[in-house]
Design a protein around this motif. Structure first.
Motif, PDB file in Angstrom:
ATOM      1  N   VAL A 114       0.827  -1.201   0.000  1.00  0.00           N
ATOM      2  CA  VAL A 114       0.000   0.000   0.000  1.00  0.00           C
ATOM      3  C   VAL A 114       0.865   1.256   0.000  1.00  0.00           C
ATOM      4  O   VAL A 114       0.592   2.232  -0.704  1.00  0.00           O
ATOM      5  CB  VAL A 114      -0.951  -0.006   1.215  1.00  0.00           C
ATOM      6  CG1 VAL A 114      -1.624   1.356   1.392  1.00  0.00           C
ATOM      7  CG2 VAL A 114      -2.001  -1.091   1.048  1.00  0.00           C
ATOM      8  N   ALA A 115       1.949   1.213   0.779  1.00  0.00           N
ATOM      9  CA  ALA A 115       2.801   2.393   0.902  1.00  0.00           C
ATOM     10  C   ALA A 115       3.689   2.607  -0.312  1.00  0.00           C
ATOM     11  O   ALA A 115       4.148   3.728  -0.548  1.00  0.00           O
ATOM     12  CB  ALA A 115       3.677   2.267   2.148  1.00  0.00           C
ATOM     13  N   ARG A 121      -1.268  -0.753  -6.567  1.00  0.00           N
ATOM     14  CA  ARG A 121      -1.364  -1.539  -5.334  1.00  0.00           C
ATOM     15  C   ARG A 121      -2.497  -2.558  -5.397  1.00  0.00           C
ATOM     16  O   ARG A 121      -2.388  -3.645  -4.821  1.00  0.00           O
ATOM     17  CB  ARG A 121      -1.549  -0.613  -4.137  1.00  0.00           C
ATOM     18  CG  ARG A 121      -2.667   0.382  -4.268  1.00  0.00           C
ATOM     19  CD  ARG A 121      -2.578   1.442  -3.190  1.00  0.00           C
ATOM     20  NE  ARG A 121      -3.510   2.549  -3.437  1.00  0.00           N
ATOM     21  CZ  ARG A 121      -3.537   3.663  -2.733  1.00  0.00           C
ATOM     22  NH1 ARG A 121      -2.700   3.823  -1.735  1.00  0.00           N
ATOM     23  NH2 ARG A 121      -4.396   4.613  -3.011  1.00  0.00           N
ATOM     24  N   ASP A 122      -3.608  -2.232  -6.075  1.00  0.00           N
ATOM     25  CA  ASP A 122      -4.707  -3.187  -6.162  1.00  0.00           C
ATOM     26  C   ASP A 122      -4.283  -4.435  -6.924  1.00  0.00           C
ATOM     27  O   ASP A 122      -4.657  -5.554  -6.565  1.00  0.00           O
ATOM     28  CB  ASP A 122      -5.932  -2.543  -6.812  1.00  0.00           C
ATOM     29  CG  ASP A 122      -5.640  -2.020  -8.214  1.00  0.00           C
ATOM     30  OD1 ASP A 122      -4.566  -1.421  -8.409  1.00  0.00           O
ATOM     31  OD2 ASP A 122      -6.494  -2.201  -9.090  1.00  0.00           O
ATOM     32  N   ARG A 123      -3.457  -4.274  -7.975  1.00  0.00           N
ATOM     33  CA  ARG A 123      -3.001  -5.425  -8.739  1.00  0.00           C
ATOM     34  C   ARG A 123      -1.967  -6.234  -7.960  1.00  0.00           C
ATOM     35  O   ARG A 123      -1.965  -7.470  -8.007  1.00  0.00           O
ATOM     36  CB  ARG A 123      -2.428  -4.956 -10.074  1.00  0.00           C
ATOM     37  CG  ARG A 123      -3.514  -4.390 -10.990  1.00  0.00           C
ATOM     38  CD  ARG A 123      -2.960  -3.733 -12.227  1.00  0.00           C
ATOM     39  NE  ARG A 123      -4.046  -3.306 -13.109  1.00  0.00           N
ATOM     40  CZ  ARG A 123      -3.890  -2.518 -14.159  1.00  0.00           C
ATOM     41  NH1 ARG A 123      -2.679  -2.051 -14.454  1.00  0.00           N
ATOM     42  NH2 ARG A 123      -4.922  -2.195 -14.910  1.00  0.00           N
ATOM     43  N   ALA A 124      -1.089  -5.551  -7.250  1.00  0.00           N
ATOM     44  CA  ALA A 124      -0.097  -6.261  -6.442  1.00  0.00           C
ATOM     45  C   ALA A 124      -0.774  -7.083  -5.347  1.00  0.00           C
ATOM     46  O   ALA A 124      -0.421  -8.245  -5.113  1.00  0.00           O
ATOM     47  CB  ALA A 124       0.889  -5.265  -5.833  1.00  0.00           C
ATOM     48  N   GLY A 307      -4.192 -14.428 -12.489  1.00  0.00           N
ATOM     49  CA  GLY A 307      -3.604 -13.276 -13.162  1.00  0.00           C
ATOM     50  C   GLY A 307      -4.604 -12.526 -14.002  1.00  0.00           C
ATOM     51  O   GLY A 307      -4.633 -11.286 -14.010  1.00  0.00           O
ATOM     52  N   LEU A 308      -5.456 -13.264 -14.731  1.00  0.00           N
ATOM     53  CA  LEU A 308      -6.479 -12.621 -15.555  1.00  0.00           C
ATOM     54  C   LEU A 308      -7.476 -11.854 -14.699  1.00  0.00           C
ATOM     55  O   LEU A 308      -7.909 -10.750 -15.053  1.00  0.00           O
ATOM     56  CB  LEU A 308      -7.210 -13.679 -16.389  1.00  0.00           C
ATOM     57  CG  LEU A 308      -8.300 -13.167 -17.333  1.00  0.00           C
ATOM     58  CD1 LEU A 308      -7.725 -12.200 -18.362  1.00  0.00           C
ATOM     59  CD2 LEU A 308      -8.993 -14.342 -18.043  1.00  0.00           C
ATOM     60  N   ALA A 309      -7.839 -12.437 -13.554  1.00  0.00           N
ATOM     61  CA  ALA A 309      -8.770 -11.758 -12.651  1.00  0.00           C
ATOM     62  C   ALA A 309      -8.180 -10.464 -12.118  1.00  0.00           C
ATOM     63  O   ALA A 309      -8.883  -9.454 -11.974  1.00  0.00           O
ATOM     64  CB  ALA A 309      -9.148 -12.692 -11.494  1.00  0.00           C
ATOM     65  N   VAL A 310      -6.870 -10.480 -11.840  1.00  0.00           N
ATOM     66  CA  VAL A 310      -6.200  -9.267 -11.362  1.00  0.00           C
ATOM     67  C   VAL A 310      -6.224  -8.186 -12.431  1.00  0.00           C
ATOM     68  O   VAL A 310      -6.560  -7.027 -12.175  1.00  0.00           O
ATOM     69  CB  VAL A 310      -4.746  -9.586 -10.944  1.00  0.00           C
ATOM     70  CG1 VAL A 310      -3.977  -8.299 -10.683  1.00  0.00           C
ATOM     71  CG2 VAL A 310      -4.735 -10.465  -9.706  1.00  0.00           C
TER      72      VAL A 310
END
Length: 443
Positions: A114-115, A121-124, A307-310
């Motif tokens: 997050v930082a 960050r949402d994909r990570a 991965g596709l969902a991300v």
């Protein structure tokens, strides 16, 4: 940076499954019963349930980098000591220490992402589950190799070089993360919360013991202490301006439904992983190896679509993938409970497990991110609570199922009925998805 965090998550995921392959060797070498040997797994889950939300709050206060370094150091030292344990009591105690490090790592890793990752960050965060799935695949393999060619002690020692590597890389490459809250630490709130969770989890796991009864003195005492301390925690949190865990993160708008969804995720997904191999053996007479491959099929399903969902998360939003994933849980559990027709049981169950994996791969990126935008500064605490609710769902499912199966004349058929009951509960909860906050990856 993501590589460092990923290695840490991988080690923790491997340790969830690697010990299961060594139970027989531990039992024989330490001259103990299977119930005590199984506690090496149970205490690991219990410890994480208690520690995850606490580590999330500590990450906010002291910075996630410090918590990650402390967690990984503790986990590594405990792993080394586990390999030298000369009694089952010492091993269980050291596994509890291991669980403290493991439980603290996930919310700290979330805080670092997050930082540091900005708009990505949402994909990570969405990729985290694929890492856990790879760990779940390799855990039994690593455990089998260690027990076969070395010793059950090597199951724990294999963590040590990886732990040292993570600490060294973190010191070199992870930038210092800012500390947050500087108000007086709510030590009483932390103690009340930890003890209430401990009492509740001990009561639940006691039900899974052989011959355990909900009227036994131990169950009644543990359940009563958990309930009383839980009430005291809520009263304390309401009075305090800055409580250890703000109650809005538990039942506030948006958070309440997400916590319920995460509990159901633990019931369905984690409960399936614990019960499916036993079901394959008791109902269809499959070998332990064939039963274990069901988890491999599930993990492959997760990796195949994760991965596709991300990558699709910002288009689909949160509600659609969670709805599709929960519906996939219903289909998978129903297939598992249904007697195969025209297919070998091993193939039928592998197909059902793969459906479960696909459903998990679709659900997790959305459920990992939904809710963070409601309180971005509380991301580590939210991640800790999310892990706690998922683990709690799993522990409740396994303990209740074990209690029922120990009293069943036909455990295989009974397990099939339990899978159908879980499917029905998840199906009834589908309308709740409409209440999940929807921000399509934007914080």
């Amino acid at each position: 940076m993501f590589l460092i965090v990923s290695i840490g998550l991988f080690v923790i995921a491997v340790d969830q499954t690697v010990v299961a392959t060594a139970l027989a060797a531990v039992q024989a070498d330490l001259d103990t019963g299977i119930n005590w040997a199984a506690w090496t797994i149970t205490v690991y889950s219990l410890g994480q349930v208690i520690v995850m939300p606490m580590a999330g709050r500590l990450s906010i206060r002291y910075g996630p980098r410090r918590i990650l370094l402390g967690a990984m150091t503790l986990f590594t030292v405990a792993s080394l000591c586990c390999g030298f344990a000369n009694s089952i009591e010492v091993l269980v105690l050291l596994r509890a220490v291991q669980a403290v490090g493991a439980g603290a790592l996930v919310p700290a890793a979330t805080g670092i992402v997050v930082a540091s990752f900005g708009d990505n960050r949402d994909r990570a965060l969405g990729m985290f589950n694929s890492i856990f799935s790879v760990g779940a695949i390799t855990g039994p393999l690593i455990g089998g190799l260690c027990v076969t060619f070395l010793s059950w002690r090597a199951v724990f020692w294999v963590n040590v070089p990886l732990g040292i590597l993570i600490v060294a890389l973190s010191l070199r490459y992870l930038p210092p993360t800012a500390s947050g809250e500087r108000q007086t630490f709510d030590a009483l709130g932390a103690l009340l919360f930890a003890l209430s969770m401990l009492g509740a989890m001990l009561a639940i796991t006691h039900l899974g013991g052989e011959g355990a009864s909900p009227l036994s003195p131990f169950f009644l005492a543990a359940a009563a202490s958990g309930l009383v301390l839980g009430v005291l925690f809520v009263l304390h949190a309401r009075r305090r301006a800055e409580p250890f865990i703000p109650l809005r993160l538990i039942h506030g708008k948006g958070f309440g439904v997400l916590n319920l969804i995460n509990t159901l995720y633990g019931v369905a997904a984690h409960g399936f992983s614990a019960l499916a191999p036993l079901y394959a053996q008791s109902r269809y007479g499959l070998s332990p190896l064939q039963g274990g491959t069901l988890l491999t099929s599930r993990a492959v399903g997760v990796v195949a679509v994760g991965g596709l969902a991300v990558l699709s998360l910002r288009r689909t939003g949160y509600r659609l993938p969670i709805l599709v994933g929960l519906a996939g849980f219903v289909v998978s559990l129903t297939l598992t409970a249904t007697s195969p027709s025209g297919l070998a049981p091993a193939h039928w169950l592998a197909m059902a497990a793969a459906v479960m994996g696909v459903a998990m791969g679709i659900t997790v990126p959305a459920s990992n991110n939904a809710g963070f935008h409601l309180a971005p500064d509380q991301a580590p605490a939210i991640a800790g609570l999310r892990g706690m609710f998922r683990q709690t769902g799993a522990i409740v499912t396994v303990s209740v199922a074990t209690a029922i199966l120990s009293r069943s004349a036909d455990p295989g058929v009974t397990q099939g009925v339990l899978f159908l009951v879980i499917a029905g509960v998840v199906l009834a909860a589908l309308p709740l998805v409409a209440l999940i906050p929807e921000h399509r990856g934007s914080w």
